[in-house]
Each structure stands twice: as structure tokens, then as C-alpha cells.
Design a protein around this motif. Sequence first.
Motif, PDB file in Angstrom:
ATOM      1  N   VAL A   1      43.204  38.259  50.953  1.00 18.71           N
ATOM      2  CA  VAL A   1      43.407  39.310  49.762  1.00 18.71           C
ATOM      3  C   VAL A   1      42.737  38.671  48.553  1.00 18.71           C
ATOM      4  N   ALA A   2      42.663  37.708  48.248  1.00 17.88           N
ATOM      5  CA  ALA A   2      42.209  37.161  46.897  1.00 17.88           C
ATOM      6  C   ALA A   2      41.683  35.762  46.799  1.00 17.88           C
ATOM      7  N   THR A   3      40.763  35.597  46.057  1.00 19.19           N
ATOM      8  CA  THR A   3      40.086  34.022  46.062  1.00 19.19           C
ATOM      9  C   THR A   3      39.884  33.811  44.482  1.00 19.19           C
ATOM     10  N   ILE A   4      40.107  32.774  44.249  1.00 19.76           N
ATOM     11  CA  ILE A   4      39.986  32.086  42.621  1.00 19.76           C
ATOM     12  C   ILE A   4      39.435  30.801  42.935  1.00 19.76           C
ATOM     13  N   SER A   5      38.036  30.812  42.430  1.00 17.65           N
ATOM     14  CA  SER A   5      37.191  29.522  42.485  1.00 17.65           C
ATOM     15  C   SER A   5      37.758  28.534  41.296  1.00 17.65           C
ATOM     16  N   ILE A   6      37.217  27.248  41.622  1.00 19.24           N
ATOM     17  CA  ILE A   6      37.540  25.982  40.508  1.00 19.24           C
ATOM     18  C   ILE A   6      37.232  26.632  39.226  1.00 19.24           C
ATOM     19  N   ARG A   7      36.385  27.327  39.190  1.00 20.80           N
ATOM     20  CA  ARG A   7      35.869  27.897  37.705  1.00 20.80           C
ATOM     21  C   ARG A   7      36.672  29.116  37.401  1.00 20.80           C
ATOM     22  N   GLY A   8      37.492  29.514  38.188  1.00 21.11           N
ATOM     23  CA  GLY A   8      38.362  30.565  37.644  1.00 21.11           C
ATOM     24  C   GLY A   8      37.563  32.052  38.109  1.00 21.11           C
ATOM     25  N   ILE A   9      36.753  32.105  38.969  1.00 22.00           N
ATOM     26  CA  ILE A   9      36.192  33.325  39.295  1.00 22.00           C
ATOM     27  C   ILE A   9      37.044  34.173  40.305  1.00 22.00           C
ATOM     28  N   ALA A  10      37.352  35.097  40.161  1.00 18.99           N
ATOM     29  CA  ALA A  10      38.155  35.937  41.165  1.00 18.99           C
ATOM     30  C   ALA A  10      37.387  36.806  42.077  1.00 18.99           C
TER      31      ALA A  10
ATOM     32  N   PHE B   1      45.842  44.077  42.134  1.00 18.53           N
ATOM     33  CA  PHE B   1      46.237  42.723  42.196  1.00 18.53           C
ATOM     34  C   PHE B   1      45.509  41.897  41.279  1.00 18.53           C
ATOM     35  N   THR B   2      46.160  40.774  40.960  1.00 14.87           N
ATOM     36  CA  THR B   2      45.203  39.884  40.121  1.00 14.87           C
ATOM     37  C   THR B   2      45.776  38.645  40.417  1.00 14.87           C
ATOM     38  N   ILE B   3      44.703  37.710  40.554  1.00 14.53           N
ATOM     39  CA  ILE B   3      45.015  36.331  41.122  1.00 14.53           C
ATOM     40  C   ILE B   3      44.677  35.305  39.647  1.00 14.53           C
ATOM     41  N   SER B   4      45.519  34.462  39.604  1.00 13.15           N
ATOM     42  CA  SER B   4      45.133  33.743  38.372  1.00 13.15           C
ATOM     43  C   SER B   4      45.545  31.972  38.727  1.00 13.15           C
ATOM     44  N   ARG B   5      45.408  31.041  38.133  1.00  9.22           N
ATOM     45  CA  ARG B   5      45.812  29.817  38.334  1.00  9.22           C
ATOM     46  C   ARG B   5      45.799  29.082  36.947  1.00  9.22           C
ATOM     47  N   ILE B   6      46.743  28.204  36.905  1.00  9.21           N
ATOM     48  CA  ILE B   6      47.087  27.066  35.905  1.00  9.21           C
ATOM     49  C   ILE B   6      46.892  25.782  36.351  1.00  9.21           C
ATOM     50  N   ASP B   7      45.572  25.047  36.445  1.00  8.84           N
ATOM     51  CA  ASP B   7      45.351  23.989  36.825  1.00  8.84           C
ATOM     52  C   ASP B   7      46.260  22.646  36.418  1.00  8.84           C
ATOM     53  N   ALA B   8      46.769  22.983  35.307  1.00  9.31           N
ATOM     54  CA  ALA B   8      47.741  21.783  34.898  1.00  9.31           C
ATOM     55  C   ALA B   8      48.940  21.536  35.414  1.00  9.31           C
ATOM     56  N   LYS B   9      49.399  22.980  36.050  1.00 14.76           N
ATOM     57  CA  LYS B   9      50.798  22.870  36.631  1.00 14.76           C
ATOM     58  C   LYS B   9      50.583  23.070  38.280  1.00 14.76           C
ATOM     59  N   ASN B  10      49.001  23.161  38.643  1.00 11.30           N
ATOM     60  CA  ASN B  10      48.712  22.781  40.118  1.00 11.30           C
ATOM     61  C   ASN B  10      49.369  24.085  40.829  1.00 11.30           C
ATOM     62  N   THR B  11      49.179  25.423  40.028  1.00  8.54           N
ATOM     63  CA  THR B  11      50.025  26.549  40.549  1.00  8.54           C
ATOM     64  C   THR B  11      49.043  27.765  40.314  1.00  8.54           C
ATOM     65  N   MET B  12      49.010  28.576  41.195  1.00  3.40           N
ATOM     66  CA  MET B  12      48.416  30.034  41.200  1.00  3.40           C
ATOM     67  C   MET B  12      49.400  31.018  41.309  1.00  3.40           C
ATOM     68  N   SER B  13      48.945  32.257  40.922  1.00  2.00           N
ATOM     69  CA  SER B  13      49.839  33.507  41.144  1.00  2.00           C
ATOM     70  C   SER B  13      49.092  34.450  41.594  1.00  2.00           C
ATOM     71  N   LEU B  14      49.951  35.557  41.947  1.00  2.00           N
ATOM     72  CA  LEU B  14      49.082  36.851  42.474  1.00  2.00           C
ATOM     73  C   LEU B  14      49.958  37.875  41.856  1.00  2.00           C
ATOM     74  N   GLN B  15      49.621  38.570  40.755  1.00  2.96           N
ATOM     75  CA  GLN B  15      50.203  39.665  40.540  1.00  2.96           C
ATOM     76  C   GLN B  15      50.083  40.844  41.062  1.00  2.96           C
ATOM     77  N   MET B  16      50.817  41.682  41.734  1.00  8.46           N
ATOM     78  CA  MET B  16      50.588  42.897  42.631  1.00  8.46           C
ATOM     79  C   MET B  16      51.306  43.970  41.802  1.00  8.46           C
ATOM     80  N   ASN B  17      50.435  45.052  41.472  1.00 12.29           N
ATOM     81  CA  ASN B  17      50.995  46.119  40.829  1.00 12.29           C
ATOM     82  C   ASN B  17      50.701  47.281  41.998  1.00 12.29           C
ATOM     83  N   ASN B  18      51.253  48.474  41.572  1.00 10.37           N
ATOM     84  CA  ASN B  18      51.173  49.686  42.119  1.00 10.37           C
ATOM     85  C   ASN B  18      51.154  49.668  43.864  1.00 10.37           C
ATOM     86  N   LEU B  19      52.108  48.721  44.228  1.00  8.53           N
ATOM     87  CA  LEU B  19      52.350  48.403  45.536  1.00  8.53           C
ATOM     88  C   LEU B  19      52.409  49.380  46.417  1.00  8.53           C
TER      89      LEU B  19
END
Length: 120
Positions: free
Chosen positions: A47-56, A66-84
Motif C-alpha cells: 500500500v505504501a512505502t517510506i524510505s530511510i530518507r522519508g520519501i513516500a 493515505f499518508t505514511i509517516s515515520r518517527i525514527d526517534a520512536k521507531n514508529t511509523m503510521s498510516l493515516q487513512m482518509n476517505n476510506l
Amino acid sequence: VQLQASGGGLVQPGGSLRLSCTASGSAFNILHMYWYRQAPGKQRERVATISIRGIANYADSVSGRFTISRIDAKNTMSLQMNNLKPEDTAVYYCAASIAAGSPARVDDYWGYGTLVTVSS
């Protein structure tokens, strides 16, 4: 290293959900991160990919919604899904390419899926 996904649930068409995925373990570096999904009777799709440089990058079916994001300091990524849409109904899996161990070795790790159901 373990990945834990959360945030799935039941939502009406047009609604939103946010999935999260957290990596845990010791002495690892997350490279690229991914969200996949598998609908009943269908093959798993990325569905989505985010690179180490933050490229989605997104599958055409979710681009703009959909929007993918990551917070490296928390070892976390998220997927915001709108208009499902009902066709977004699937089990969603997070995955990551992670360098771990000594000497470092890159492997793909997968979390358990979280179910997203879009229905009225």
C-alpha cells in the motif's frame, strides 16, 4: 526485532483511521518501512512505502487518501487513512527492512496484521 501494528477497527465509508507500527528490540536500524494489506480472497499488496530518507510512495488505489509517516526517534511509523472505501477492507500489515546484529545484516521483518473494516 519485533514489529507491532495497531489501530485497526470498523469505520464507515468516508471515515478515517490511523494505523501505527512500532519496532522493538535491541541494536537495530530501520531502513525502509512498508504497509501491506490483504483483502479476503486476494493477494497481499503493498500500500505504501517510506524510505530511510522519508520519501513516500503509494499504490494508485490509495494515493491521495493515505499518508505514511515515520518517527525514527520512536521507531514508529503510521498510516493515516482518509476517505476510506469498502474496498479498503483488509488485514493491514506493517513491515520494515532492518539492519541488526553484529556484523549487521539486513532482513525484512513483519508485524502481525490489524483488521480494517469499512462498512456502513
